[in-house]
Design a protein around this motif. Structure first.
Motif, PDB file in Angstrom:
ATOM      1  N   THR A   8       0.816  -1.204   0.000  1.00 31.49           N
ATOM      2  CA  THR A   8       0.000   0.000   0.000  1.00 31.49           C
ATOM      3  C   THR A   8       0.856   1.264   0.000  1.00 31.49           C
ATOM      4  OG1 THR A   8      -0.151   0.056   2.411  1.00 31.49           O
ATOM      5  CG2 THR A   8      -1.891  -1.133   1.219  1.00 31.49           C
ATOM      6  N   ILE A   9       2.166   1.109   0.091  1.00 31.15           N
ATOM      7  CA  ILE A   9       3.073   2.249   0.076  1.00 31.15           C
ATOM      8  C   ILE A   9       3.882   2.192  -1.214  1.00 31.15           C
ATOM      9  CG2 ILE A   9       5.021   3.354   1.224  1.00 31.15           C
ATOM     10  CD1 ILE A   9       3.954   2.096   3.839  1.00 31.15           C
ATOM     11  N   LEU A  10       3.781   3.250  -2.011  1.00 31.43           N
ATOM     12  CA  LEU A  10       4.480   3.284  -3.285  1.00 31.43           C
ATOM     13  C   LEU A  10       5.858   3.904  -3.115  1.00 31.43           C
ATOM     14  CD1 LEU A  10       1.647   4.469  -5.681  1.00 31.43           C
ATOM     15  CD2 LEU A  10       2.419   2.152  -5.240  1.00 31.43           C
ATOM     16  N   LEU A  11       6.854   3.209  -3.574  1.00 30.59           N
ATOM     17  CA  LEU A  11       8.223   3.705  -3.547  1.00 30.59           C
ATOM     18  C   LEU A  11       8.808   3.606  -4.945  1.00 30.59           C
ATOM     19  CD1 LEU A  11       9.567   1.874  -0.373  1.00 30.59           C
ATOM     20  CD2 LEU A  11       8.828   4.239  -0.547  1.00 30.59           C
ATOM     21  N   GLY A  12       9.638   4.551  -5.293  1.00 30.67           N
ATOM     22  CA  GLY A  12      10.372   4.433  -6.540  1.00 30.67           C
ATOM     23  C   GLY A  12       9.726   5.133  -7.704  1.00 30.67           C
ATOM     24  N   SER A  13      10.322   4.933  -8.836  1.00 35.49           N
ATOM     25  CA  SER A  13       9.916   5.609 -10.050  1.00 35.49           C
ATOM     26  C   SER A  13       9.255   4.623 -10.997  1.00 35.49           C
ATOM     27  CB  SER A  13      11.143   6.263 -10.688  1.00 35.49           C
ATOM     28  OG  SER A  13      10.766   7.087 -11.751  1.00 35.49           O
ATOM     29  N   GLY A  14       9.489   4.791 -12.268  1.00 35.73           N
ATOM     30  CA  GLY A  14       8.866   3.908 -13.239  1.00 35.73           C
ATOM     31  C   GLY A  14       9.365   4.200 -14.630  1.00 35.73           C
ATOM     32  N   ASP A  15       8.612   3.738 -15.612  1.00 31.95           N
ATOM     33  CA  ASP A  15       8.960   3.927 -17.010  1.00 31.95           C
ATOM     34  C   ASP A  15       7.948   4.872 -17.649  1.00 31.95           C
ATOM     35  OD1 ASP A  15      11.200   2.056 -17.282  1.00 31.95           O
ATOM     36  OD2 ASP A  15       9.696   0.538 -16.802  1.00 31.95           O
ATOM     37  N   LEU A  16       8.460   5.781 -18.470  1.00 32.68           N
ATOM     38  CA  LEU A  16       7.628   6.772 -19.134  1.00 32.68           C
ATOM     39  C   LEU A  16       7.567   6.460 -20.625  1.00 32.68           C
ATOM     40  CD1 LEU A  16       6.053   9.469 -19.013  1.00 32.68           C
ATOM     41  CD2 LEU A  16       8.243  10.631 -19.336  1.00 32.68           C
ATOM     42  N   TYR A  17       6.347   6.390 -21.141  1.00 35.03           N
ATOM     43  CA  TYR A  17       6.108   6.098 -22.556  1.00 35.03           C
ATOM     44  C   TYR A  17       5.300   7.235 -23.175  1.00 35.03           C
ATOM     45  CZ  TYR A  17       7.203   1.341 -21.040  1.00 35.03           C
ATOM     46  OH  TYR A  17       7.815   0.231 -20.504  1.00 35.03           O
ATOM     47  N   LEU A  18       5.608   7.557 -24.427  1.00 32.20           N
ATOM     48  CA  LEU A  18       4.861   8.557 -25.175  1.00 32.20           C
ATOM     49  C   LEU A  18       4.569   8.017 -26.560  1.00 32.20           C
ATOM     50  CD1 LEU A  18       6.928  11.780 -24.405  1.00 32.20           C
ATOM     51  CD2 LEU A  18       4.756  11.126 -23.381  1.00 32.20           C
ATOM     52  N   GLY A  19       3.482   8.475 -27.142  1.00 36.87           N
ATOM     53  CA  GLY A  19       3.182   8.079 -28.512  1.00 36.87           C
ATOM     54  C   GLY A  19       2.046   8.893 -29.090  1.00 36.87           C
ATOM     55  N   GLN A  20       2.017   8.962 -30.398  1.00 36.72           N
ATOM     56  CA  GLN A  20       0.935   9.632 -31.117  1.00 36.72           C
ATOM     57  C   GLN A  20      -0.180   8.605 -31.297  1.00 36.72           C
ATOM     58  OE1 GLN A  20       1.269  13.057 -32.274  1.00 36.72           O
ATOM     59  NE2 GLN A  20       2.929  12.899 -30.811  1.00 36.72           N
ATOM     60  N   VAL A  21      -1.202   8.709 -30.463  1.00 40.34           N
ATOM     61  CA  VAL A  21      -2.265   7.710 -30.421  1.00 40.34           C
ATOM     62  C   VAL A  21      -3.610   8.415 -30.330  1.00 40.34           C
ATOM     63  CG1 VAL A  21      -3.197   5.753 -29.105  1.00 40.34           C
ATOM     64  CG2 VAL A  21      -0.743   6.141 -29.140  1.00 40.34           C
ATOM     65  N   ASP A  22      -4.587   7.912 -31.041  1.00 36.91           N
ATOM     66  CA  ASP A  22      -5.946   8.401 -30.881  1.00 36.91           C
ATOM     67  C   ASP A  22      -6.388   8.079 -29.456  1.00 36.91           C
ATOM     68  OD1 ASP A  22      -8.999   7.850 -30.823  1.00 36.91           O
ATOM     69  OD2 ASP A  22      -8.709   8.984 -32.689  1.00 36.91           O
ATOM     70  N   GLN A  31      -0.280   0.223 -27.282  1.00 39.71           N
ATOM     71  CA  GLN A  31       1.016  -0.404 -27.007  1.00 39.71           C
ATOM     72  C   GLN A  31       1.940  -0.359 -28.213  1.00 39.71           C
ATOM     73  OE1 GLN A  31       0.655  -4.277 -25.220  1.00 39.71           O
ATOM     74  NE2 GLN A  31      -0.516  -3.496 -23.497  1.00 39.71           N
ATOM     75  N   ALA A  32       1.390  -0.523 -29.407  1.00 42.58           N
ATOM     76  CA  ALA A  32       2.204  -0.502 -30.627  1.00 42.58           C
ATOM     77  C   ALA A  32       2.781   0.886 -30.888  1.00 42.58           C
ATOM     78  CB  ALA A  32       1.373  -0.960 -31.820  1.00 42.58           C
ATOM     79  N   ALA A  33       2.080   1.939 -30.481  1.00 42.15           N
ATOM     80  CA  ALA A  33       2.509   3.303 -30.769  1.00 42.15           C
ATOM     81  C   ALA A  33       3.419   3.903 -29.704  1.00 42.15           C
ATOM     82  CB  ALA A  33       1.288   4.202 -30.942  1.00 42.15           C
ATOM     83  N   LEU A  34       3.405   3.354 -28.499  1.00 41.44           N
ATOM     84  CA  LEU A  34       4.169   3.958 -27.405  1.00 41.44           C
ATOM     85  C   LEU A  34       5.654   3.665 -27.517  1.00 41.44           C
ATOM     86  CD1 LEU A  34       1.810   3.358 -24.354  1.00 41.44           C
ATOM     87  CD2 LEU A  34       2.124   5.446 -25.685  1.00 41.44           C
ATOM     88  N   VAL A  35       6.465   4.676 -27.160  1.00 45.33           N
ATOM     89  CA  VAL A  35       7.919   4.576 -27.155  1.00 45.33           C
ATOM     90  C   VAL A  35       8.404   4.897 -25.747  1.00 45.33           C
ATOM     91  CG1 VAL A  35      10.047   5.589 -28.061  1.00 45.33           C
ATOM     92  CG2 VAL A  35       8.080   5.285 -29.565  1.00 45.33           C
ATOM     93  N   ASN A  36       9.254   4.047 -25.191  1.00 47.64           N
ATOM     94  CA  ASN A  36       9.853   4.327 -23.886  1.00 47.64           C
ATOM     95  C   ASN A  36      10.859   5.453 -24.085  1.00 47.64           C
ATOM     96  OD1 ASN A  36      11.477   4.310 -21.522  1.00 47.64           O
ATOM     97  ND2 ASN A  36      10.872   2.213 -21.118  1.00 47.64           N
ATOM     98  N   VAL A  37      10.642   6.596 -23.418  1.00 48.63           N
ATOM     99  CA  VAL A  37      11.509   7.750 -23.632  1.00 48.63           C
ATOM    100  C   VAL A  37      12.773   7.715 -22.788  1.00 48.63           C
ATOM    101  CG1 VAL A  37       9.676   9.254 -24.457  1.00 48.63           C
ATOM    102  CG2 VAL A  37      10.238   9.232 -22.037  1.00 48.63           C
ATOM    103  N   ILE A 113       0.967  16.454 -29.265  1.00 46.09           N
ATOM    104  CA  ILE A 113       0.052  15.943 -28.246  1.00 46.09           C
ATOM    105  C   ILE A 113       0.272  14.439 -28.215  1.00 46.09           C
ATOM    106  CG2 ILE A 113      -2.354  15.602 -27.577  1.00 46.09           C
ATOM    107  CD1 ILE A 113      -2.952  18.281 -29.006  1.00 46.09           C
ATOM    108  N   ASN A 114       0.631  13.929 -27.061  1.00 43.26           N
ATOM    109  CA  ASN A 114       0.986  12.527 -26.898  1.00 43.26           C
ATOM    110  C   ASN A 114       0.015  11.806 -25.978  1.00 43.26           C
ATOM    111  OD1 ASN A 114       3.807  12.011 -28.100  1.00 43.26           O
ATOM    112  ND2 ASN A 114       4.051  13.954 -27.031  1.00 43.26           N
ATOM    113  N   TYR A 115      -0.100  10.520 -26.198  1.00 40.18           N
ATOM    114  CA  TYR A 115      -0.678   9.619 -25.197  1.00 40.18           C
ATOM    115  C   TYR A 115       0.481   9.346 -24.245  1.00 40.18           C
ATOM    116  CZ  TYR A 115      -3.537   5.778 -23.383  1.00 40.18           C
ATOM    117  OH  TYR A 115      -4.307   4.965 -22.596  1.00 40.18           O
ATOM    118  N   LEU A 116       0.305   9.615 -22.978  1.00 41.87           N
ATOM    119  CA  LEU A 116       1.368   9.423 -21.983  1.00 41.87           C
ATOM    120  C   LEU A 116       1.007   8.241 -21.106  1.00 41.87           C
ATOM    121  CD1 LEU A 116       3.104  12.099 -19.848  1.00 41.87           C
ATOM    122  CD2 LEU A 116       2.105  10.120 -18.739  1.00 41.87           C
ATOM    123  N   ARG A 117       1.960   7.359 -20.913  1.00 44.00           N
ATOM    124  CA  ARG A 117       1.778   6.225 -20.003  1.00 44.00           C
ATOM    125  C   ARG A 117       2.990   6.163 -19.084  1.00 44.00           C
ATOM    126  NH1 ARG A 117      -0.352   0.751 -22.223  1.00 44.00           N
ATOM    127  NH2 ARG A 117      -2.249   1.919 -21.864  1.00 44.00           N
TER     128      ARG A 117
END
Length: 177
Positions: A8-22, A31-37, A113-117
């Motif tokens: 229940t306690i979040l620690l740390g960072s993660g991975d950032l993805y961007l892509g041109q997605v509707d 998933q096909a459009a996202l790029v790990n930046v 304008i990106n889809y951000l994950r």
């Protein structure tokens, strides 16, 4: 005294993805459009801010309050140096050939304008995923070359609303259980 469960306690960072997605694309298309930046420095921050308008009565004070504006921002530092990422974030033109890479910045009016994950993996291996359907980097940037520190591009994204979504049109947070 109750014990707090470890997951229940979040620690740390993660991975950032961007892509041109509707914004209404299928998960497979997303998933096909996202790029790990790249690697993240300093973690990530999601901010949700609201503005309310109060209805006041002369003799009773505030009798109603309406949500009139909301804003979501996502901030993170991108550590991995990649010129092409600048063109994914800002109004810039990236080109490359066998001898060099180039990014030209300025004079271009269309800001991507990106889809951000953002995907955070919890200690138990389960994922916490943040999706911003339409994210736009609206702050400028500083690039500091310091012999004592890594070069980090601090980016702030603003969530733009998706007009035909009725179950949350700025951001969604999904937790695997």
């Amino acid at each position: 005294m109750a014990t707090v469960k470890e997951d229940t306690i979040l620690l740390g960072s993660g991975d950032l993805y961007l892509g041109q997605v509707d914004p209404n694309a299928t998960e497979t298309e997303i998933q096909a459009a996202l790029v790990n930046v790249g690697a993240i420095s300093g973690g990530a921050t999601i901010t949700y801010q609201t503005k309310f308008t109060d209805v006041k009565s002369a003799n009773r004070g505030t009798i109603m309050s309406f949500l009139t504006d909301e804003e979501v921002t996502f901030k993170s530092g991108v550590l991995t140096w990649n010129l092409e990422n600048l063109s994914r974030l800002y109004p810039a033109k990236f080109t490359s050939d066998t001898t060099k890479k180039r990014v030209g910045i300025g004079g271009i009016k269309n800001v991507p304008i990106n889809y951000l994950r953002f995907v955070h993996t919890k200690p138990n291996g389960k994922k916490l995923t943040v999706n911003i359907f339409k994210a736009q980097a609206q702050d400028g940037f500083d690039i500091t070359f310091d012999s004592e520190k890594e070069t980090v591009l601090d980016v702030t994204f603003k969530a733009l609303s998706v007009t035909n979504k009725t179950d949350g049109n700025l951001v969604e947070i999904i937790e695997e259980i």
